[in-house]
Scaffold this motif. Structure first.
Motif, mmCIF file in Angstrom:
data_model
loop_
_atom_site.group_PDB
_atom_site.id
_atom_site.type_symbol
_atom_site.label_atom_id
_atom_site.label_comp_id
_atom_site.label_asym_id
_atom_site.label_seq_id
_atom_site.Cartn_x
_atom_site.Cartn_y
_atom_site.Cartn_z
ATOM 1 N N ALA A 87 0.832 -1.311 -0.091
ATOM 2 C CA ALA A 87 -0.243 -0.074 -0.045
ATOM 3 C C ALA A 87 0.931 1.193 -0.053
ATOM 4 O O ALA A 87 0.357 2.577 -0.316
ATOM 5 C CB ALA A 87 -0.802 -0.202 1.074
ATOM 6 N N ASP A 88 2.036 1.227 0.216
ATOM 7 C CA ASP A 88 2.968 2.323 0.360
ATOM 8 C C ASP A 88 3.640 2.557 -1.000
ATOM 9 O O ASP A 88 4.634 3.494 -0.994
ATOM 10 C CB ASP A 88 4.046 2.042 1.786
ATOM 11 C CG ASP A 88 3.356 1.994 2.875
ATOM 12 O OD1 ASP A 88 2.712 3.110 3.262
ATOM 13 O OD2 ASP A 88 3.935 1.045 3.687
ATOM 14 N N ASP A 108 0.467 12.427 11.070
ATOM 15 C CA ASP A 108 -0.592 12.199 10.375
ATOM 16 C C ASP A 108 -0.679 10.971 9.494
ATOM 17 O O ASP A 108 -1.567 11.169 8.520
ATOM 18 C CB ASP A 108 -0.992 13.583 10.130
ATOM 19 C CG ASP A 108 0.126 13.997 8.816
ATOM 20 O OD1 ASP A 108 1.151 13.302 8.605
ATOM 21 O OD2 ASP A 108 0.253 15.040 8.370
ATOM 22 N N GLY A 109 0.309 10.238 9.360
ATOM 23 C CA GLY A 109 0.442 9.093 8.356
ATOM 24 C C GLY A 109 1.066 9.388 7.047
ATOM 25 O O GLY A 109 1.330 8.515 6.266
ATOM 26 N N THR A 110 1.437 10.522 7.125
ATOM 27 C CA THR A 110 2.438 10.783 5.862
ATOM 28 C C THR A 110 3.771 10.275 5.814
ATOM 29 O O THR A 110 4.562 10.271 6.966
ATOM 30 C CB THR A 110 2.817 12.352 5.591
ATOM 31 O OG1 THR A 110 1.264 13.083 5.624
ATOM 32 C CG2 THR A 110 3.449 12.760 4.389
ATOM 33 N N VAL A 111 4.179 9.618 4.849
ATOM 34 C CA VAL A 111 5.506 9.177 4.742
ATOM 35 C C VAL A 111 6.440 10.269 4.424
ATOM 36 O O VAL A 111 6.502 10.871 3.162
ATOM 37 C CB VAL A 111 5.550 7.934 3.599
ATOM 38 C CG1 VAL A 111 6.986 7.530 3.321
ATOM 39 C CG2 VAL A 111 4.566 6.812 3.924
ATOM 40 N N VAL A 112 7.457 10.544 5.345
ATOM 41 C CA VAL A 112 8.241 11.761 5.047
ATOM 42 C C VAL A 112 9.740 11.245 4.851
ATOM 43 O O VAL A 112 10.640 12.071 4.519
ATOM 44 C CB VAL A 112 8.381 12.632 6.407
ATOM 45 C CG1 VAL A 112 6.926 13.081 6.542
ATOM 46 C CG2 VAL A 112 8.740 11.905 7.455
ATOM 47 N N LEU A 154 12.403 0.846 4.542
ATOM 48 C CA LEU A 154 12.290 1.356 5.770
ATOM 49 C C LEU A 154 11.708 2.596 5.868
ATOM 50 O O LEU A 154 12.190 3.585 4.913
ATOM 51 C CB LEU A 154 13.282 1.280 6.750
ATOM 52 C CG LEU A 154 13.349 1.729 8.142
ATOM 53 C CD1 LEU A 154 12.603 0.649 8.704
ATOM 54 C CD2 LEU A 154 14.480 1.841 8.953
ATOM 55 N N LEU A 155 10.334 3.032 6.263
ATOM 56 C CA LEU A 155 9.965 4.307 6.006
ATOM 57 C C LEU A 155 9.971 4.981 7.460
ATOM 58 O O LEU A 155 9.625 4.580 8.439
ATOM 59 C CB LEU A 155 8.357 4.121 5.630
ATOM 60 C CG LEU A 155 8.209 3.388 4.268
ATOM 61 C CD1 LEU A 155 6.635 3.270 3.891
ATOM 62 C CD2 LEU A 155 8.976 3.895 3.299
ATOM 63 N N ALA A 156 9.942 6.676 7.179
ATOM 64 C CA ALA A 156 9.737 7.397 8.405
ATOM 65 C C ALA A 156 8.369 8.046 8.144
ATOM 66 O O ALA A 156 7.979 8.388 7.178
ATOM 67 C CB ALA A 156 10.678 8.303 8.427
ATOM 68 N N VAL A 157 7.467 7.963 9.096
ATOM 69 C CA VAL A 157 6.186 8.252 9.048
ATOM 70 C C VAL A 157 5.594 9.421 10.107
ATOM 71 O O VAL A 157 5.910 9.059 11.185
ATOM 72 C CB VAL A 157 5.061 7.061 9.140
ATOM 73 C CG1 VAL A 157 3.675 7.301 8.959
ATOM 74 C CG2 VAL A 157 5.340 5.773 8.013
ATOM 75 N N SER A 158 5.043 10.372 9.727
ATOM 76 C CA SER A 158 4.619 11.583 10.574
ATOM 77 C C SER A 158 3.316 10.996 11.312
ATOM 78 O O SER A 158 2.546 10.194 11.081
ATOM 79 C CB SER A 158 4.445 12.782 10.005
ATOM 80 O OG SER A 158 3.552 12.708 9.001
#
Length: 230
Positions: free
Chosen positions: A13-14, A61-65, A55-59
């Motif tokens: 989904a990402d 609010d769910g935003t991938v940053v 590997l994701l960094a997520v804020s």
């Protein structure tokens, strides 16, 4: 006040978010027209074939940053596996909050879990970004001296964490125990073949003294301000 970030592995989904970050990175490097990846291609290679991981960094609010994309490799000579970091990128509007540094620390944790060492290339960051090997779990840090450390060309180094064993690439001509047929086993002489570049080391030392006087944070802020201006 900075946002809080969580870190997790990407799921199918990402894929749109991962592709967006890839395109942002390409645009930053003035190579936007060179991106060939599509959602279908990324889904196939990241999840069906499992050729790499993201590997994701997520804020909050769910935003991938931010992301770190890496894959496993293998050395036939040592018989052991390793990990190669392909890309690490943080969205421009989320920089300065420690996302990139924490991504590296998360990668260090993954390396430890998988029995691999983490070598960080600090050629572009040493001198303008604070580096704490103990805090972030770094095993080795390689740096060049002639960039943000203000040393002469031809200088550089490798910082090795305590307890990490590194085999020398070359041996001989230590300049300190010339009468011995074997190269010194102790550090740092173990990794220093040949006569040392004393003049270059002296120049690098002067550069480091300047950085200690000014402070990495102050220099880094100045560099970022100039980058934004030009």
């Amino acid at each position: 006040m900075h946002d809080q970030f969580s870190f997790r592995f990407a799921t199918p989904a990402d894929v749109p978010a991962v592709l967006d970050l890839i395109r942002q990175l390409a645009a930053y490097e003035h190579a936007a027209d060179e991106v060939r990846a599509t959602p279908e291609i990324l889904t196939t290679w990241l999840f069906d074939k499992q050729a790499a991981e993201a590997l994701l960094a997520v804020s909050e609010d769910g935003t991938v940053v931010g992301m770190a994309v890496f894959f496993q490799n293998f050395s036939t000579w040592t018989g052991t596996g390793g990990m190669y970091l392909e890309d690490l990128y943080v969205r421009e509007d989320r920089r300065g909050a420690g996302v990139g540094r924490t991504l590296v620390a998360q990668l260090a944790r993954i390396c430890r879990e998988r029995g691999a060492l983490l070598l960080v290339d600090a050629a572009q960051t040493a001198g303008v970004v604070p580096i704490d090997m103990g805090r972030d779990g770094l095993d080795l840090v390689a740096f060049t001296g002639h960039k943000s450390l203000y040393g002469p060309q031809g200088t550089g180094g490798l910082v090795v964490a305590e307890g990490v064993d590194v085999e020398p690439l070359k041996v001989g001509g230590s300049g300190t125990h010339s009468y011995n047929r074997r190269h010194p086993a102790r550090m740092p002489e173990r990794l220093e073949a040949g006569t040392l570049n004393a003049h270059g080391i002296a120049g690098l030392g002067a550069g480091l003294a300047y950085i200690e006087e000014r402070g990495v944070e102050e220099i880094g802020a100045r560099v970022r301000a100039l980058a934004e201006r030009f």
